[in-house]
Motif scaffolding. Structure first.
Motif, short mmCIF file in Angstrom:
data_model
loop_
_atom_site.label_atom_id
_atom_site.label_comp_id
_atom_site.label_asym_id
_atom_site.label_seq_id
_atom_site.Cartn_x
_atom_site.Cartn_y
_atom_site.Cartn_z
N GLU A 47 0.83 -1.20 0.00
CA GLU A 47 0.00 0.00 0.00
C GLU A 47 0.87 1.26 0.00
O GLU A 47 2.03 1.24 0.39
CB GLU A 47 -0.96 0.02 1.19
N PHE A 93 0.26 5.46 1.04
CA PHE A 93 -0.67 6.46 1.58
C PHE A 93 0.13 7.61 2.18
O PHE A 93 1.30 7.48 2.51
CB PHE A 93 -1.60 5.85 2.63
N ASP A 112 -4.14 0.76 -7.38
CA ASP A 112 -5.10 0.23 -6.40
C ASP A 112 -4.51 0.20 -4.98
O ASP A 112 -5.27 0.13 -4.01
CB ASP A 112 -5.55 -1.17 -6.79
N THR A 168 -3.26 2.57 -3.45
CA THR A 168 -3.57 3.83 -2.77
C THR A 168 -5.04 3.91 -2.37
O THR A 168 -5.44 4.89 -1.72
CB THR A 168 -3.24 5.04 -3.67
N GLN A 169 -5.82 2.92 -2.75
CA GLN A 169 -7.27 2.97 -2.52
C GLN A 169 -7.74 2.05 -1.41
O GLN A 169 -8.95 1.94 -1.17
CB GLN A 169 -8.00 2.59 -3.83
N LYS A 170 -6.83 1.38 -0.75
CA LYS A 170 -7.22 0.41 0.27
C LYS A 170 -7.91 1.09 1.46
O LYS A 170 -7.42 2.11 1.96
CB LYS A 170 -6.00 -0.37 0.76
N LYS A 171 -8.99 0.51 1.91
CA LYS A 171 -9.72 1.02 3.06
C LYS A 171 -9.49 0.18 4.31
O LYS A 171 -9.90 0.56 5.41
CB LYS A 171 -11.22 1.07 2.75
N ARG A 180 -0.90 11.27 -7.81
CA ARG A 180 -1.77 11.50 -6.65
C ARG A 180 -1.57 12.89 -6.03
O ARG A 180 -2.28 13.26 -5.11
CB ARG A 180 -1.51 10.42 -5.58
#
Length: 221
Positions: A6, A8, A55, A57-60, A81
Motif C-alpha cells: 500500500e 498512503f 489500487d 492507494t485505494q485500500k480502506k 496522486r
C-alpha cells in the motif's frame, strides 16, 4: 521491481520524524514472524493476489493484495496522486529484502528525503543519506538474527518493549556499539499501560528516548 502492499500519505507517528508529513510505501513480504506484528497481512506474497499499482492507494482496510512496480512507476504514482509530503517512509513487511538504492536515489533526485523502517535482519542496501530506523527483532519465529551491520548503519534504534526482558535484549545489542551519533528509543508494544511505564523507567535510567506511536493515539494511519 518492488512488491507494494500500500501507499498512503499521513503523519509519521514514531521516532525522530514524529509529526512529519510523510508518504508511506509499504512493501510486501516478511519472513521474520513477530508475534505482535500489526501488519501480518504483508508477510506472504501470493501470486493470485496481484493488483494494479494504483489500487494500492485505494485500500480502506488491511489487505494482502500487492502490486509490482519499479522506482519510476512509484514516483509517477506519487506525482499522479499529487502528494504534498516530501518525506518517504519505506516500511513493510521487511523492506530490506529489496535493494532500495534505485528507489531512494531516484526519490532524492526529485527532492524527497527517505527513511527505512527495518527489523535489522537483512542487509541494508540504501544510500548513505537515507535515514535508517532499525527496530531490532530478537528471537522471532523466523529464526533471523539481528545483524551487527544493521545496528551500525542505523540512525535510530527503536526497540519494542512489553516486559523487562525486552529492555535487557536492547542492552545486549548495544554492547560495544558506538551510539554517539544514534538515537535510541523504546516503544511500548500496543500502548499498554504497564509496557509504557516500563519504557519510561528504562528511558530515564539509560537516557534513552520514548516513542509512543502518536498516530495510534490520534486514530490515524
Amino acid at each position: 521491481m518492488y512488491k507494494v502492499n500500500e501507499i498512503f500519505e499521513t503523519i509519521q507517528g514514531e521516532g525522530n520524524y514524529t509529526g512529519t508529513p510523510a508518504i508511506f510505501l509499504r512493501l510486501q513480504g516478511c519472513p521474520v514472524g513477530c508475534s505482535w506484528c500489526d501488519t501480518k497481512h504483508t508477510w506472504d506474497i501470493q501470486p493470485d493476489l496481484l493488483i494494479q499499482l494504483g489500487d494500492t492507494t485505494q485500500k480502506k482496510a488491511d489487505s494482502d493484495h500487492w502490486a509490482q512496480a519499479d522506482a519510476q512507476a512509484i514516483l509517477a504514482l506519487f506525482q499522479q496522486r499529487a502528494y504534498r509530503a516530501k518525506h518517504v517512509v519505506i516500511t513493510g513487511g521487511e523492506p530490506c529484502m529489496y535493494d532500495l538504492n534505485p528507489l531512494c536515489e531516484l526519490l532524492h533526485q526529485q527532492g524527497f528525503s527517505t527513511q527505512i523502517e527495518t527489523s535489522g535482519t537483512f542487509e541494508i542496501l540504501a544510500p548513505l543519506q537515507t535515514w535508517v530506523t532499525v527496530s531490532p527483532k530478537v528471537n522471532m519465529k523466523g529464526g533471523y538474527e539481528v545483524l551487527r551491520s544493521c545496528l551500525e548503519r542505523a540512525n535510530e534504534i527503536k526497540h519494542p518493549v512489553a516486559m523487562e526482558k525486552h529492555v535487557q535484549e536492547l542492552e545486549q545489542l548495544l554492547i560495544g556499539l558506538d551510539c554517539q551519533n544514534k538515537l535510541i528509543y523504546l516503544q511500548p508494544i500496543s500502548q499498554k499501560a504497564k509496557a509504557t511505564q516500563l519504557a519510561i523507567e528504562a528511558c530515564m535510567a539509560h537516557n534513552w528516548r520514548l516513542s509512543v506511536q502518536v498516530h495510534k493515539y490520534l486514530g490515524i494511519n
